[in-house]
Every structure is written in C-alpha cells, then in structure tokens.
Design a protein around this motif. Structure first.
Motif, short mmCIF file in Angstrom:
data_model
loop_
_atom_site.label_atom_id
_atom_site.label_comp_id
_atom_site.label_asym_id
_atom_site.label_seq_id
_atom_site.Cartn_x
_atom_site.Cartn_y
_atom_site.Cartn_z
N GLN A 53 143.99 54.03 -76.62
CA GLN A 53 145.24 53.31 -76.88
C GLN A 53 145.44 52.12 -75.93
OE1 GLN A 53 147.23 53.95 -79.65
NE2 GLN A 53 145.42 55.16 -80.06
N ALA A 54 144.37 51.72 -75.24
CA ALA A 54 144.41 50.56 -74.35
C ALA A 54 144.06 49.31 -75.15
CB ALA A 54 143.41 50.73 -73.21
N PRO A 55 144.60 48.17 -74.73
CA PRO A 55 144.27 46.94 -75.45
C PRO A 55 142.80 46.57 -75.25
CG PRO A 55 145.70 46.46 -73.59
CD PRO A 55 145.57 47.94 -73.66
N LEU A 56 142.15 46.13 -76.33
CA LEU A 56 140.78 45.64 -76.22
C LEU A 56 140.82 44.32 -75.47
CD1 LEU A 56 139.62 46.38 -79.87
CD2 LEU A 56 139.11 47.72 -77.83
N ALA A 57 139.83 44.09 -74.61
CA ALA A 57 139.87 42.91 -73.75
C ALA A 57 138.51 42.21 -73.74
CB ALA A 57 140.26 43.30 -72.33
N LYS A 58 138.54 40.96 -73.38
CA LYS A 58 137.35 40.13 -73.19
C LYS A 58 137.32 39.72 -71.73
CE LYS A 58 134.02 37.22 -74.30
NZ LYS A 58 132.69 37.72 -74.40
N ARG A 59 136.15 39.94 -71.09
CA ARG A 59 136.01 39.59 -69.67
C ARG A 59 135.53 38.14 -69.56
NH1 ARG A 59 133.67 43.74 -65.54
NH2 ARG A 59 135.75 44.47 -66.04
N PHE A 60 136.18 37.40 -68.68
CA PHE A 60 135.80 36.03 -68.38
C PHE A 60 135.52 35.92 -66.89
CE2 PHE A 60 138.54 35.64 -72.10
CZ PHE A 60 137.79 34.82 -72.92
N VAL A 61 134.35 35.42 -66.53
CA VAL A 61 134.02 35.17 -65.13
C VAL A 61 134.62 33.83 -64.79
CG1 VAL A 61 132.18 34.82 -63.45
CG2 VAL A 61 131.91 36.52 -65.29
N ILE A 62 135.49 33.82 -63.77
CA ILE A 62 136.21 32.57 -63.48
C ILE A 62 135.62 31.83 -62.29
CG2 ILE A 62 138.35 33.22 -64.60
CD1 ILE A 62 139.45 34.12 -61.91
N ARG A 63 134.98 32.54 -61.40
CA ARG A 63 134.25 31.90 -60.30
C ARG A 63 133.32 32.95 -59.70
NH1 ARG A 63 139.72 32.00 -58.23
NH2 ARG A 63 139.89 33.65 -56.69
N ILE A 68 138.40 37.89 -64.93
CA ILE A 68 139.66 38.38 -65.49
C ILE A 68 139.35 39.07 -66.81
CG2 ILE A 68 141.25 36.73 -64.38
CD1 ILE A 68 141.19 35.09 -66.96
N ASP A 69 140.08 40.12 -67.10
CA ASP A 69 140.00 40.78 -68.40
C ASP A 69 141.23 40.34 -69.20
OD1 ASP A 69 137.65 42.11 -67.91
OD2 ASP A 69 138.63 43.93 -67.18
N VAL A 70 141.00 39.64 -70.30
CA VAL A 70 142.10 39.12 -71.11
C VAL A 70 142.21 39.96 -72.38
CG1 VAL A 70 143.02 37.12 -72.34
CG2 VAL A 70 141.71 36.80 -70.22
N PRO A 71 143.35 40.59 -72.61
CA PRO A 71 143.52 41.35 -73.85
C PRO A 71 143.34 40.42 -75.07
CG PRO A 71 145.27 41.86 -72.31
CD PRO A 71 144.52 40.68 -71.75
N LEU A 72 142.56 40.88 -76.04
CA LEU A 72 142.28 40.05 -77.22
C LEU A 72 143.55 39.68 -77.99
CD1 LEU A 72 139.04 41.77 -78.56
CD2 LEU A 72 139.25 39.69 -77.18
N ILE A 73 144.53 40.56 -77.94
CA ILE A 73 145.78 40.28 -78.65
C ILE A 73 146.47 39.04 -78.09
CG2 ILE A 73 147.31 41.73 -77.27
CD1 ILE A 73 148.59 42.61 -79.97
N CYS A 74 146.21 38.73 -76.82
CA CYS A 74 146.82 37.55 -76.18
C CYS A 74 146.12 36.26 -76.60
CB CYS A 74 146.76 37.69 -74.66
SG CYS A 74 147.71 39.08 -74.02
#
Length: 178
Positions: A53-63, A68-74
């Motif tokens: 029941q956790a939001p699915l997320a996409k990981r982005f390497v920022i440096r 950061i893990d960004v929820p796909l719904i966002c």
C-alpha cells in the motif's frame, strides 16, 4: 437503435413519454460523473503497490552519492474533464396526453393528499418506429483540477520528497538539511 428499444416498459406499443426522454438524458449526465469517480480511483490504484500500500516511486540520482525517490503519482497530471454543458435538440410529436393521479399519506392520522399530473406520450418528429432517429446532442467539457483529496495526497507526497545518501546501492540515512 430503434426508439422502441429505448423504452424498457412492458407495453412497447404505448411508446415513450417525454419523462422517459428526460430521465434518459439525466442518466447520461449522472453516468459521466460516475465515470470520473471511477477514473480517479483507478488512477490511485495504478500508483500504489497492492502488497505494501506504499506509493510506487522512481529513484533519481541528483548528485554524487545522493538521490531522491519521487512517487510516480506526483509525476502525473490529475486534471480531468467534466461535462459542463449538454445541449440537446430534438423535435417531438405529441401522440397522447394521459392524466396520472398519485395519492400519498399526508400525516399519521390517515389523511391523504392527491396530485394530478400530465404524462405526454411522444415520438420523435419525422422518426419511423424501429428505425434510427436523429437527436442532436452537443456536449461541452471543461478541464477541472483533481478532487481535493487527491490533490492533498499528492501534496503530502511532494512534501515528503527529501534527498538521501546512497551507500552500496541502498538507501542510507537522510542527510541533515542545511
């Protein structure tokens, strides 16, 4: 589809009433609202892991070493279209008028009231029974923001996005904010 098939009454010989036509149009409007509700529920299900029941997320390497893990719904747009106006143009031919009477209890003492109303039996002007009949329907849609609850969920998830240090490919402690 023939006109007689629109009418689900037992007595198809009688035809349709103007009330039947209006109820059919009202059903169309109400159905559009239900479709939007189902759309938003399906959207939420698409972005939530059914097991955790956790939001699915996409990981982005920022440096180097941080991500950061960004929820796909966002990351998706939740604006929707809603039925704003429905303009219906139809010509009906009056076939018959029936007077219907309804009686109902007025209060607990057994008194009743009675009300009469007219019921207009109609057919589409120029339509031949059991052949296609034309009704001009103009639908106007507008874009609307997502429902408030969905907007709040997305906002809470947006606010929870914080960078973290990557150690050995796993998520480590969040860095302190400067």
């Amino acid at each position: 589809m023939g006109i007689s098939k629109w009418n689900k009454k037992e007595d198809h010989e009688e035809g349709i009433t103007l009330s039947d036509v209006i109820r059919g149009l009202q059903f169309c409007v109400n159905s559009s609202a239900e479709i939007m509700e189902q759309h938003h529920l399906a959207t939420m299900d698409k972005y939530i892991d059914p097991k955790t029941q956790a939001p699915l997320a996409k990981r982005f390497v920022i440096r180097d070493g941080y991500a950061i893990d960004v929820p796909l719904i966002c990351l998706s747009d939740h604006h929707t279209l809603y039925l704003d106006e429905m303009d219906v143009k139809l010509s009906v031919r009056l076939k018959d008028i029936n007077i219907k009477e309804t009686t109902a209890p007025l209060n607990g003492d057994g008194s009743k009231f009675s009300i009469d109303r007219g019921s207009f039996l109609v057919e589409l002007a120029g339509a031949v029974p059991d052949e296609d009949a034309a009704v001009d329907v103009n639908l106007k849609f507008k874009s609307t923001p997502p429902p408030e609850a969905l907007a709040r969920i997305v906002e809470k998830l947006d606010n929870a996005i914080t960078p973290f240090e990557i150690k050995g490919g796993d998520r480590a402690e969040k860095p302190e904010k400067n």
